[in-house]
Design an enzyme around this catalytic site. Structure first.
Site, short mmCIF file in Angstrom:
data_model
loop_
_atom_site.label_atom_id
_atom_site.label_comp_id
_atom_site.label_asym_id
_atom_site.label_seq_id
_atom_site.Cartn_x
_atom_site.Cartn_y
_atom_site.Cartn_z
N GLY A 1 0.89 -1.56 36.07
CA GLY A 1 0.44 -0.17 36.21
C GLY A 1 0.41 0.22 37.67
CB CYS B 1 2.52 -6.33 37.65
SG CYS B 1 2.66 -5.59 39.26
CE1 TYR B 2 -4.95 -2.03 38.16
CE2 TYR B 2 -4.79 -2.27 35.77
CZ TYR B 2 -5.50 -1.89 36.89
OH TYR B 2 -6.76 -1.37 36.76
CG HIS C 1 7.38 -5.81 36.48
ND1 HIS C 1 6.52 -5.16 35.63
CD2 HIS C 1 7.02 -5.45 37.73
CE1 HIS C 1 5.67 -4.43 36.33
NE2 HIS C 1 5.95 -4.60 37.61
CD GLU D 1 7.87 -5.80 32.36
OE1 GLU D 1 7.70 -7.02 32.59
OE2 GLU D 1 7.19 -4.91 32.89
CB SER E 1 20.12 18.51 15.59
OG SER E 1 20.10 17.09 15.70
CG ASP F 1 17.80 10.55 18.38
OD1 ASP F 1 18.37 9.51 18.01
OD2 ASP F 1 17.87 11.00 19.54
CE LYS G 1 21.38 8.22 20.17
NZ LYS G 1 20.69 9.53 20.25
#
Ligand code: XMP
Length: 509
Positions: free
Chosen positions: A51, A78-79, A165, A167, A219, A223, A365
């Site tokens: 963060g 990290c944080y 990190h 990830e 649409s 998605d 996606k």
């Protein structure tokens, strides 16, 4: 399952994705999650995300220290690591300057987390404060040149921390570390599937919607189609999909979509033919941004008028994906996310006082396509290439007329037919035709022609942020060109766009 406590890092959803890739269910929760609720989720492990805050700041986000009494392993990133160290009695010091970038990891002790990682692997650092004293029971397991406590752990309690990190792609062995945490430390089994995600999402939608109505702007893209499918399975005809035909769709697209959704999928579709309104308003307009503005405004008007007709509508569903919110993520994530300004229905929820449902907002996606397949959405929808909201208006370069739209539509239909036939459709991010506002001289039979030039655009991409022009076989390009010139009146020259993004964009306007 694994709970990720979201301390606001731009990478926090990526952690969830990495966990799900290992077929372990993962949920993101805010730092102020109630301990009883956390217990009720029965997590096998907890990951504390990174963060932007400093643990020193007065209002820096904190979770209850009771999470360390649950008897489940915790990985702080990290944080998240700094929060853990601080909460358990260690010390964190403010750094003079932020450490940002690549570092090489020197492993001092190969514990369960670092098993199989190997010496000297690259890791991605992005932190301000540094850990200067570890809590009791912790031991340093890896260092980097600038970070003496790059990794640490207390194996007896199952607590681990990484200052970098794991990830992100920039930490190539990060996946291995996360795998180690999930399987060796937490004892997860890796049996979770997209079917389980769908079941969870469906029951969550049912609970939050109750007996109210939901509206969705459909649409026909993957998605919004997957969102519709998921919500329809949850609440059936309490969902109304509003499909606005703006007259800028591909050949037969509106009719085809209407048929699939109403006859095949049995959904409640409000099909609004507003083509004339859009086309009239676009008369004489050549500037691309102007086109977008006009289309966006009319879309909002039409959509709102239709939505008003639906009584008891409390919710608006959107097929927002994780990449859509990645850059506009609110500080601590949570259930509400900022809608991108270019989004077609942006602004509507506030204006109409609707609550948002965004069941795909943690997915990428490819995960959405997998979900679509799980829900048995027809292949034609699952594998649809992205199509821009302003449709063909930004592919008729310059002024839009009914005639020019028709020329583009016919050429585009031939192009797509050939791309599908050749097996390239699914390999390409997008493939389409663009009608240029210049003419060129040609010869047909014995006659001189002076007609339009049509460009073909085909790109590969993973997220549309960058794209490469597709190396389509010459004979395929030749066939497309021949067919278009022979079959479409008004085109006598076809060119292939060989520009990548950046510096070009995918669309021409
Ligand atoms: P560009 O052309 O910026 O496009 O490389 C990136 C992706 O976004 C799509 N696109 C749009 N989608 N409204 C949309 O809904 C728009 O105004 C718009 N402009 C571009 C484009 O097709 C590609 O997938």
């Amino acid at each position: 399952m694994i709970v990720v406590i979201d301390f606001g890092s731009q990478y926090n959803q990526l952690i969830a994705r990495r966990v799900r890739e290992q077929k372990v269910y993962c949920q993101i929760e805010p730092p102020d999650i109630d301990i009883e609720r956390l217990k009720s989720l029965h997590p096998e492990g907890i990951i504390l995300s990174g963060g932007p805050a400093s643990i020193y700041e007065e209002d820096s986000p904190r979770a209850t220290p009771e999470i360390f009494d649950l008897g489940v392993p915790v990985l702080g990133i990290c944080y998240g690591m700094q929060f853990m160290v601080d909460a358990l009695g260690g010390t964190v010091s403010g750094a003079e300057k932020r450490e940002y970038g690549f570092a090489r990891l020197q492993i001092r002790k190969e514990d369960a987390l670092l098993a199989g990682v190997g010496q000297g692997t690259q890791c991605w650092m992005s932190h301000g404060d540094s850990i200067t004293g570890l809590p009791q029971g912790f031991e340093v397991t890896a260092t980097t040149e600038n970070t003496p406590m790059a990794a640490a752990g207390d194996p007896a309690r199952g607590f681990y921390g990484l200052q970098f990190h794991p990830e992100v792609e920039h930490t190539p062995k990060g996946k291995q570390m996360l795998k180690n945490f999930l399987f060796s430390v937490c004892g997860c089994r890796g049996e979770w599937t997209m079917k389980a995600f769908a079941e969870e999402a469906i029951s969550e939608i049912r609970n939050s919607v109750g007996d109210k109505q939901v509206i969705l702007g459909l649409s026909g893209g993957v998605d919004s189609s997957v969102t519709a499918m998921l919500i329809h399975q949850a609440i059936g005809n309490q969902l109304t999909c509003i499909f606005v035909d703006n007259g800028l769709l591909r050949q037969n697209e509106g009719v085809r979509l209407k048929k699939i959704f109403t006859q095949h999928l049995r959904m409640n579709i409000d099909y609004v033919d507003a083509a004339d309104r859009f086309i009239d308003a676009l008369q004489g307009v050549t500037d691309p941004e102007e086109k977008r503005k006009i289309i966006g405004k009319i879309f909002m008007d039409v959509f709102e008028a239709e939505a008003q007709k639906i009584k008891n509508a409390d919710f608006l569903a959107q097929g927002t994906l994780y990449p859509d919110i990645i850059e506009s993520q609110s500080a601590f994530g949570g259930p509400t996310s900022i809608i991108k300004s270019h989004h077609n229905v942006g602004g509507l929820p506030e204006k109409m006082k609707l609550k948002l449902i965004e069941p795909l907002k943690f997915l990428f996606k490819d995960e959405v396509r997998e979900l679509g397949e799980t829900l048995e959405l027809p292949d034609e929808l699952v594998w649809r290439q992205p199509f821009p909201g302003p449709g063909l208006s930004i592919r008729v370069i310059g002024e839009i007329t009914a005639k020019r739209l028709e020329v583009l539509r016919r050429a585009d239909a031939i192009l797509l037919e050939e791309i599908r036939e050749s097996g390239y459709y699914r390999k390409l991010w997008q493939s389409f035709a663009v009608l240029l506002p210049i003419k060129s001289v040609g010869v047909m039979g014995d006659k001189r022609t002076y007609e339009n030039i049509l460009a073909i655009r085909a790109v590969t991409s993973v997220d549309a942020m960058t794209a490469d022009w597709a190396k389509l076989p010459h004979d395929l390009l030749g066939k497309i060109s021949n067919r278009i010139i022979n079959e479409v009146d008004g085109v006598n020259r076809v060119v292939y766009d060989i520009s990548s993004k950046p510096p070009s964009t995918i669309e021409w306007e």
